[in-house]
Motif scaffolding. Sequence first.
Motif, PDB file in Angstrom:
ATOM      1  N   SER A  88       0.814  -1.207   0.000  1.00  8.51           N
ATOM      2  CA  SER A  88       0.000   0.000   0.000  1.00  8.51           C
ATOM      3  C   SER A  88       0.848   1.257   0.000  1.00  8.51           C
ATOM      4  O   SER A  88       0.384   2.316  -0.372  1.00  8.51           O
ATOM      5  CB  SER A  88      -0.947   0.004   1.202  1.00  8.51           C
ATOM      6  N   SER A  89       2.076   1.169   0.445  1.00 12.07           N
ATOM      7  CA  SER A  89       2.940   2.337   0.449  1.00 12.07           C
ATOM      8  C   SER A  89       3.500   2.628  -0.932  1.00 12.07           C
ATOM      9  O   SER A  89       4.032   3.684  -1.171  1.00 12.07           O
ATOM     10  CB  SER A  89       4.103   2.112   1.418  1.00 12.07           C
ATOM     11  N   GLY A  90       3.379   1.687  -1.848  1.00 11.35           N
ATOM     12  CA  GLY A  90       3.909   1.857  -3.188  1.00 11.35           C
ATOM     13  C   GLY A  90       5.389   1.581  -3.293  1.00 11.35           C
ATOM     14  O   GLY A  90       5.968   1.712  -4.376  1.00 11.35           O
ATOM     15  N   THR A  91       6.033   1.215  -2.191  1.00  7.07           N
ATOM     16  CA  THR A  91       7.473   0.971  -2.217  1.00  7.07           C
ATOM     17  C   THR A  91       7.809  -0.482  -2.523  1.00  7.07           C
ATOM     18  O   THR A  91       8.923  -0.792  -2.921  1.00  7.07           O
ATOM     19  CB  THR A  91       8.110   1.320  -0.867  1.00  7.07           C
ATOM     20  N   GLY A  92       6.869  -1.375  -2.295  1.00 11.95           N
ATOM     21  CA  GLY A  92       7.130  -2.802  -2.481  1.00 11.95           C
ATOM     22  C   GLY A  92       7.719  -3.472  -1.261  1.00 11.95           C
ATOM     23  O   GLY A  92       8.041  -4.656  -1.297  1.00 11.95           O
ATOM     24  N   LEU A  93       7.862  -2.750  -0.146  1.00  9.86           N
ATOM     25  CA  LEU A  93       8.430  -3.340   1.057  1.00  9.86           C
ATOM     26  C   LEU A  93       7.396  -4.221   1.747  1.00  9.86           C
ATOM     27  O   LEU A  93       6.254  -3.806   1.952  1.00  9.86           O
ATOM     28  CB  LEU A  93       8.899  -2.251   2.025  1.00  9.86           C
ATOM     29  N   VAL A  94       7.793  -5.430   2.125  1.00  7.08           N
ATOM     30  CA  VAL A  94       6.904  -6.335   2.849  1.00  7.08           C
ATOM     31  C   VAL A  94       7.662  -6.944   4.024  1.00  7.08           C
ATOM     32  O   VAL A  94       8.875  -7.100   3.992  1.00  7.08           O
ATOM     33  CB  VAL A  94       6.370  -7.479   1.951  1.00  7.08           C
ATOM     34  N   VAL A  95       6.917  -7.228   5.079  1.00  6.18           N
ATOM     35  CA  VAL A  95       7.465  -7.990   6.195  1.00  6.18           C
ATOM     36  C   VAL A  95       7.325  -9.454   5.804  1.00  6.18           C
ATOM     37  O   VAL A  95       6.252 -10.030   5.880  1.00  6.18           O
ATOM     38  CB  VAL A  95       6.715  -7.695   7.505  1.00  6.18           C
ATOM     39  N   ALA A  96       8.417 -10.051   5.359  1.00  3.35           N
ATOM     40  CA  ALA A  96       8.364 -11.396   4.805  1.00  3.35           C
ATOM     41  C   ALA A  96       8.311 -12.473   5.872  1.00  3.35           C
ATOM     42  O   ALA A  96       7.731 -13.539   5.661  1.00  3.35           O
ATOM     43  CB  ALA A  96       9.566 -11.645   3.891  1.00  3.35           C
ATOM     44  N   ARG A  97       8.911 -12.200   7.050  1.00  2.00           N
ATOM     45  CA  ARG A  97       8.930 -13.219   8.099  1.00  2.00           C
ATOM     46  C   ARG A  97       9.179 -12.580   9.452  1.00  2.00           C
ATOM     47  O   ARG A  97       9.948 -11.615   9.555  1.00  2.00           O
ATOM     48  CB  ARG A  97      10.013 -14.264   7.823  1.00  2.00           C
ATOM     49  N   VAL A  98       8.521 -13.107  10.467  1.00  2.46           N
ATOM     50  CA  VAL A  98       8.788 -12.725  11.846  1.00  2.46           C
ATOM     51  C   VAL A  98       9.156 -13.992  12.605  1.00  2.46           C
ATOM     52  O   VAL A  98       8.345 -14.914  12.709  1.00  2.46           O
ATOM     53  CB  VAL A  98       7.569 -12.060  12.514  1.00  2.46           C
ATOM     54  N   HIS A  99      10.377 -14.066  13.112  1.00  2.00           N
ATOM     55  CA  HIS A  99      10.812 -15.221  13.895  1.00  2.00           C
ATOM     56  C   HIS A  99      10.936 -14.758  15.340  1.00  2.00           C
ATOM     57  O   HIS A  99      11.991 -14.323  15.792  1.00  2.00           O
ATOM     58  CB  HIS A  99      12.144 -15.755  13.371  1.00  2.00           C
ATOM     59  N   ALA A 100       9.798 -14.833  16.061  1.00  4.37           N
ATOM     60  CA  ALA A 100       9.742 -14.287  17.412  1.00  4.37           C
ATOM     61  C   ALA A 100      10.255 -15.255  18.470  1.00  4.37           C
ATOM     62  O   ALA A 100      10.773 -14.829  19.498  1.00  4.37           O
ATOM     63  CB  ALA A 100       8.302 -13.885  17.734  1.00  4.37           C
ATOM     64  N   ASP A 101      10.091 -16.537  18.210  1.00  7.48           N
ATOM     65  CA  ASP A 101      10.430 -17.546  19.214  1.00  7.48           C
ATOM     66  C   ASP A 101      11.809 -18.122  18.924  1.00  7.48           C
ATOM     67  O   ASP A 101      11.966 -19.075  18.159  1.00  7.48           O
ATOM     68  CB  ASP A 101       9.370 -18.655  19.209  1.00  7.48           C
ATOM     69  N   ALA A 102      12.825 -17.538  19.523  1.00  6.04           N
ATOM     70  CA  ALA A 102      14.197 -18.000  19.310  1.00  6.04           C
ATOM     71  C   ALA A 102      14.385 -19.395  19.901  1.00  6.04           C
ATOM     72  O   ALA A 102      13.674 -19.798  20.830  1.00  6.04           O
ATOM     73  CB  ALA A 102      15.186 -17.028  19.954  1.00  6.04           C
ATOM     74  N   GLU A 103      15.346 -20.115  19.366  1.00  7.82           N
ATOM     75  CA  GLU A 103      15.645 -21.443  19.901  1.00  7.82           C
ATOM     76  C   GLU A 103      16.169 -21.314  21.326  1.00  7.82           C
ATOM     77  O   GLU A 103      17.009 -20.472  21.629  1.00  7.82           O
ATOM     78  CB  GLU A 103      16.676 -22.146  19.019  1.00  7.82           C
TER      79      GLU A 103
END
Length: 365
Positions: A253-268
């Motif tokens: 929607s910003s027109g930049t093409g930026l996306v949050v592709a992944r969130v890895h919240a739970d570290a090993e």
Amino acid sequence: MRREIEIALVLCLCCALAGCATHGTSGTDTASAIGETPVANANASDATGANANDPAAFETTLNATVVDVADGDTVDVRLANGTEETVRMVGVDTPEVWVENAPGEFRGVPNTSAGRDCLREWGHHASDYTAARLAGANVTLAFDSDTDRRGYYGRLLAYVYVNGTNHDAALVERGLARVYDSGFSREPAFRRAAAAAYANRTGLWSCAANASADGTTGSTGSGTSGESATMGDGTSATGSTATTGEANGDSASSGTGLVVARVHADAEGSDGKNLNDEYVVLHNAGTDPLALDGARVSDAAGHTYAFPNGTSIASDASLTLHTGAGTDDERDRYWDAGGPVWNNGGDTVTVRAADGTILARETYD
């Protein structure tokens, strides 16, 4: 005679243990042939978009690994039993990248070379987004009881969930796909998300020429694709219902093409002792390099990281922001937060430009 009776009883017991049945093959029995898992007590409210990020709300689900991404709405997967299947995502249709697009299928897009070129460009964006999120990922396929199990070409028809989020819905909300004109349980919610994306000219809807904000101008061709299924459930990549305004200021929607592709919240292991395994991946699905000078990444609680001047992401490239400390390079940045940032139970990632404009937003559960 007594011995014959004993033998008969033993045979009956063996038959029962082996699961003998007198009825014919049911849909569940057929599903089990490809390793599908029936889920009891499906939530009827899901048809309106509730619990959209819970694949267990569907009667049948299937675990798989994505082995190839054909385009924005089609992937190849390997099932738990080792077989491979092509999956066509339910309820959505992304612009074509391999064949000519038909602008009449996309409301308001002119049937001109410019309209077709614009759709093809967004078809590539949709493919890039799907590849960034799904390639190599373990996913859950959820089958909608209102659609056929397979399309005309023998492909499985399913919602694809990754990390508990509905990818079909994410495509619609980001303006990377239209909703099919066919019946599926999530259609009302998908259409609400599509209307919001259209009103904001998000993603491919920026191709619409001279169309009014409420979508009353322009063609509304239904379009078909040879699939009997449809897609849509108005959720974000995490399944949250789409709304107008800031909630649609994400990614495309910003027109930049930026996306949050992944969130890895739970570290090993312990999050606090393994901060660099807690991270967010940002992907530039645009055709030009994206400068992030002074851009800020924040969570729902207001913890904020600011990118230093000179930070950029090349076209079709990704940058990983780790919570811990390290040496920055063009592919990795380190927050040095001193403690975990992203909540394992759910949070919102927001990326804002230096002037406060939202470049991307992702909510996960």
